[in-house]
Design an enzyme around this catalytic site. Structure first.
Site, short mmCIF file in Angstrom:
data_model
loop_
_atom_site.label_atom_id
_atom_site.label_comp_id
_atom_site.label_asym_id
_atom_site.label_seq_id
_atom_site.Cartn_x
_atom_site.Cartn_y
_atom_site.Cartn_z
N SER A 158 -25.39 -67.95 -85.53
CA SER A 158 -26.59 -67.77 -85.27
C SER A 158 -26.92 -66.51 -84.59
O SER A 158 -28.15 -65.90 -84.23
CB SER A 158 -27.16 -68.94 -83.89
OG SER A 158 -26.35 -68.50 -82.94
N LYS A 196 -26.08 -66.51 -76.67
CA LYS A 196 -27.61 -66.36 -77.11
C LYS A 196 -28.13 -65.07 -76.51
O LYS A 196 -27.64 -64.65 -75.30
CB LYS A 196 -28.62 -67.52 -76.73
CG LYS A 196 -28.13 -68.56 -77.52
CD LYS A 196 -28.57 -68.30 -79.16
CE LYS A 196 -28.50 -69.76 -79.93
NZ LYS A 196 -26.99 -69.97 -80.00
#
Length: 238
Positions: A158, A196
């Site tokens: 991701s 993230k």
């Protein structure tokens, strides 16, 4: 092999006792090592105890015994030839300690430090929170700078547009705060950890992927705890 912070704390304790005979408090140790909280000192002392460099003395407030010093320390030869352990007594009821002595520097010849690899973290769907020290890796000193650090192995894709690939090892500076745009280790609901990019959406926190295949996830501020921010990356080519 000690991490740089473990070595700094051990030498600070030893030198302080040699110079003044007065034990440093946990606040003084925290300030000398530029740590954000005393919990970091507790973790370093536990690690030094587990590695046989110090021993906690029972039934005595903050009393520590220095068993040995690192081989690279200038006084290591004295340690091997009849080193007498320094005993650090708790200061309850004693006069206030003087300001801390200057922080000891690591050996000049050290080009790298050991950083603990705490496990694997998802760059994708969050996985269980990481808590175990798997092993240590050697990291160039110039990569990490000051502060307390740990490493995590990446699982998932991701964050590929940020240059973070599956199988990479990321170096994290431990801390509980972040600025918008920082890549962070986020603990969600005290159960799941993920890597993230940190953003704010009004009063909420957004955890943003660097891959269009993944959606940005929005959480209330009470659900997310910052565990550190990215400061470096190591990639091995097979």
């Amino acid at each position: 092999m000690l991490t740089r912070k473990q070595q700094e704390l051990l030498l600070f304790i030893h030198e302080r006792m040699k110079e003044s005979g007065v034990p440093p408090s946990f606040d003084e140790m925290k300030d000398a090592l530029d740590l954000a909280s005393k919990s970091g000192i507790h973790r370093l002392i536990t690690a030094l105890e587990e590695r046989g460099f110090i021993r906690r003395l029972p039934n005595r407030a903050r009393a520590l015994e220095v068993i040995k010093l690192p081989e690279a320390y200038a006084g290591a030869s004295q340690v091997r030839r009849g080193f007498s352990p320094s005993v650090i007594e708790g200061s309850l009821g004693k006069p206030a300690a003087p300001p801390p002595a200057p922080k000891p520097a690591p050996p000049a010849e050290a080009a790298s430090v050991a950083v603990p690899v705490m496990g694997r973290i998802a760059a994708g769907v969050p996985i269980s929170a990481i808590q175990n020290n798997m092993h240590d890796i050697s990291v160039p000193v110039e990569m990490i700078g000051s502060g307390e650090h740990y490493a995590l192995e990446i699982k998932g894709d991701s964050m590929i547009e940020a240059g973070i690939l599956d199988g990479d090892t990321v170096i994290i500076r431990n801390g509980s705060t972040a600025s918008p745009g920082d890549i962070v280790v986020a603990l969600i609901d005290d159960e799941e950890a993920t890597l993230k990019r940190f953003r704010r959406k009004g009063a909420s926190i957004a955890l943003e992927a660097a891959n269009p295949a993944y959606e940005t996830r929005i959480f209330g501020p009470d659900r997310v705890k910052i565990q550190g921010r990215l400061v470096g990356l190591i990639r091995r080519y097979h």
